[in-house]
Design a protein around this motif. Structure first.
Motif, PDB file in Angstrom:
ATOM      1  N   LYS A   6      31.157  41.779  28.228  1.00  0.00           N
ATOM      2  CA  LYS A   6      32.251  42.084  29.152  1.00  0.00           C
ATOM      3  C   LYS A   6      33.213  40.907  29.269  1.00  0.00           C
ATOM      4  O   LYS A   6      34.437  41.090  29.268  1.00  0.00           O
ATOM      5  CB  LYS A   6      31.694  42.453  30.525  1.00  0.00           C
ATOM      6  N   LYS A   7      32.675  39.693  29.353  1.00  0.00           N
ATOM      7  CA  LYS A   7      33.522  38.502  29.421  1.00  0.00           C
ATOM      8  C   LYS A   7      34.369  38.374  28.163  1.00  0.00           C
ATOM      9  O   LYS A   7      35.565  38.076  28.234  1.00  0.00           O
ATOM     10  CB  LYS A   7      32.671  37.240  29.577  1.00  0.00           C
ATOM     11  N   ASP A   8      33.756  38.585  27.006  1.00  0.00           N
ATOM     12  CA  ASP A   8      34.484  38.493  25.743  1.00  0.00           C
ATOM     13  C   ASP A   8      35.593  39.538  25.661  1.00  0.00           C
ATOM     14  O   ASP A   8      36.724  39.227  25.265  1.00  0.00           O
ATOM     15  CB  ASP A   8      33.538  38.652  24.553  1.00  0.00           C
ATOM     16  N   LEU A   9      35.271  40.771  26.027  1.00  0.00           N
ATOM     17  CA  LEU A   9      36.277  41.831  26.001  1.00  0.00           C
ATOM     18  C   LEU A   9      37.433  41.511  26.943  1.00  0.00           C
ATOM     19  O   LEU A   9      38.602  41.685  26.593  1.00  0.00           O
ATOM     20  CB  LEU A   9      35.652  43.177  26.388  1.00  0.00           C
ATOM     21  N   PHE A  10      37.094  41.043  28.130  1.00  0.00           N
ATOM     22  CA  PHE A  10      38.131  40.691  29.106  1.00  0.00           C
ATOM     23  C   PHE A  10      39.024  39.586  28.555  1.00  0.00           C
ATOM     24  O   PHE A  10      40.246  39.694  28.558  1.00  0.00           O
ATOM     25  CB  PHE A  10      37.490  40.256  30.430  1.00  0.00           C
ATOM     26  N   SER A  11      38.412  38.542  28.083  1.00  0.00           N
ATOM     27  CA  SER A  11      39.148  37.380  27.588  1.00  0.00           C
ATOM     28  C   SER A  11      40.081  37.743  26.435  1.00  0.00           C
ATOM     29  O   SER A  11      41.232  37.295  26.383  1.00  0.00           O
ATOM     30  CB  SER A  11      38.162  36.301  27.162  1.00  0.00           C
ATOM     31  N   LYS A  12      39.605  38.559  25.523  1.00  0.00           N
ATOM     32  CA  LYS A  12      40.376  38.903  24.329  1.00  0.00           C
ATOM     33  C   LYS A  12      41.437  39.972  24.561  1.00  0.00           C
ATOM     34  O   LYS A  12      42.407  40.062  23.799  1.00  0.00           O
ATOM     35  CB  LYS A  12      39.439  39.378  23.219  1.00  0.00           C
ATOM     36  N   ASN A  13      41.263  40.787  25.606  1.00  0.00           N
ATOM     37  CA  ASN A  13      42.106  41.979  25.742  1.00  0.00           C
ATOM     38  C   ASN A  13      42.898  42.098  27.035  1.00  0.00           C
ATOM     39  O   ASN A  13      43.662  43.039  27.189  1.00  0.00           O
ATOM     40  CB  ASN A  13      41.239  43.229  25.577  1.00  0.00           C
ATOM     41  N   ARG A  14      42.775  41.164  27.950  1.00  0.00           N
ATOM     42  CA  ARG A  14      43.451  41.326  29.243  1.00  0.00           C
ATOM     43  C   ARG A  14      44.965  41.349  29.122  1.00  0.00           C
ATOM     44  O   ARG A  14      45.641  41.888  29.990  1.00  0.00           O
ATOM     45  CB  ARG A  14      42.991  40.260  30.237  1.00  0.00           C
ATOM     46  N   ASP A  15      45.506  40.782  28.058  1.00  0.00           N
ATOM     47  CA  ASP A  15      46.957  40.829  27.864  1.00  0.00           C
ATOM     48  C   ASP A  15      47.384  41.957  26.921  1.00  0.00           C
ATOM     49  O   ASP A  15      48.572  42.141  26.677  1.00  0.00           O
ATOM     50  CB  ASP A  15      47.480  39.486  27.363  1.00  0.00           C
ATOM     51  N   LYS A  16      46.408  42.730  26.407  1.00  0.00           N
ATOM     52  CA  LYS A  16      46.714  43.813  25.472  1.00  0.00           C
ATOM     53  C   LYS A  16      46.441  45.190  26.064  1.00  0.00           C
ATOM     54  O   LYS A  16      47.177  46.130  25.812  1.00  0.00           O
ATOM     55  CB  LYS A  16      45.874  43.660  24.197  1.00  0.00           C
ATOM     56  N   TRP A  17      45.338  45.298  26.782  1.00  0.00           N
ATOM     57  CA  TRP A  17      44.935  46.597  27.314  1.00  0.00           C
ATOM     58  C   TRP A  17      45.726  46.947  28.565  1.00  0.00           C
ATOM     59  O   TRP A  17      46.280  46.084  29.239  1.00  0.00           O
ATOM     60  CB  TRP A  17      43.455  46.576  27.668  1.00  0.00           C
ATOM     61  N   GLU A  18      45.702  48.233  28.884  1.00  0.00           N
ATOM     62  CA  GLU A  18      46.305  48.704  30.132  1.00  0.00           C
ATOM     63  C   GLU A  18      45.471  48.179  31.303  1.00  0.00           C
ATOM     64  O   GLU A  18      44.239  48.172  31.248  1.00  0.00           O
ATOM     65  CB  GLU A  18      46.320  50.231  30.148  1.00  0.00           C
TER      66      GLU A  18
END
Length: 98
Positions: A6-18
């Motif tokens: 979850k941390k990795d997904l957040f870090s990598k995608n918080r500026d890309k995902w809705e």
């Protein structure tokens, strides 16, 4: 999904995902002083943050706690759902002492 994932997904995608901010996060508790725009900025732009498992007895399943400081250096705690399948980060609740 584990906390590290979850941390990795957040870090990598918080500026890309809705990023979705529920009304509960800012409308239901107006004394906390959040706006949806501020919550979006806290999620997208803060460089110092911490994520932990949400172990509250009434926690939303699979949610995490996101700890960050606002522009006035006040501690904020947001409840987030990181939805990999929908490519969304959902803010379900937001708290800070005022």
């Amino acid at each position: 999904m584990g906390l590290k994932d979850k941390k990795d997904l957040f870090s990598k995608n918080r500026d890309k995902w809705e990023i979705c901010v529920t009304n509960h996060a800012y409308i239901d508790y107006p004394k906390r002083g959040f706006s949806s725009q501020e919550i979006l900025r806290l999620i997208k732009n803060c460089t110092k943050w911490k994520i932990t498992d949400n172990k509250s007895s009434d926690a939303i399943e699979e949610s995490v706690l996101y700890f960050v400081k606002d522009s006035l250096d006040r501690k904020c705690k947001l409840v987030l759902l990181i939805e990999e399948e929908n490519k969304k980060i959902r803010c379900c609740s937001a708290y800070r002492e005022v």
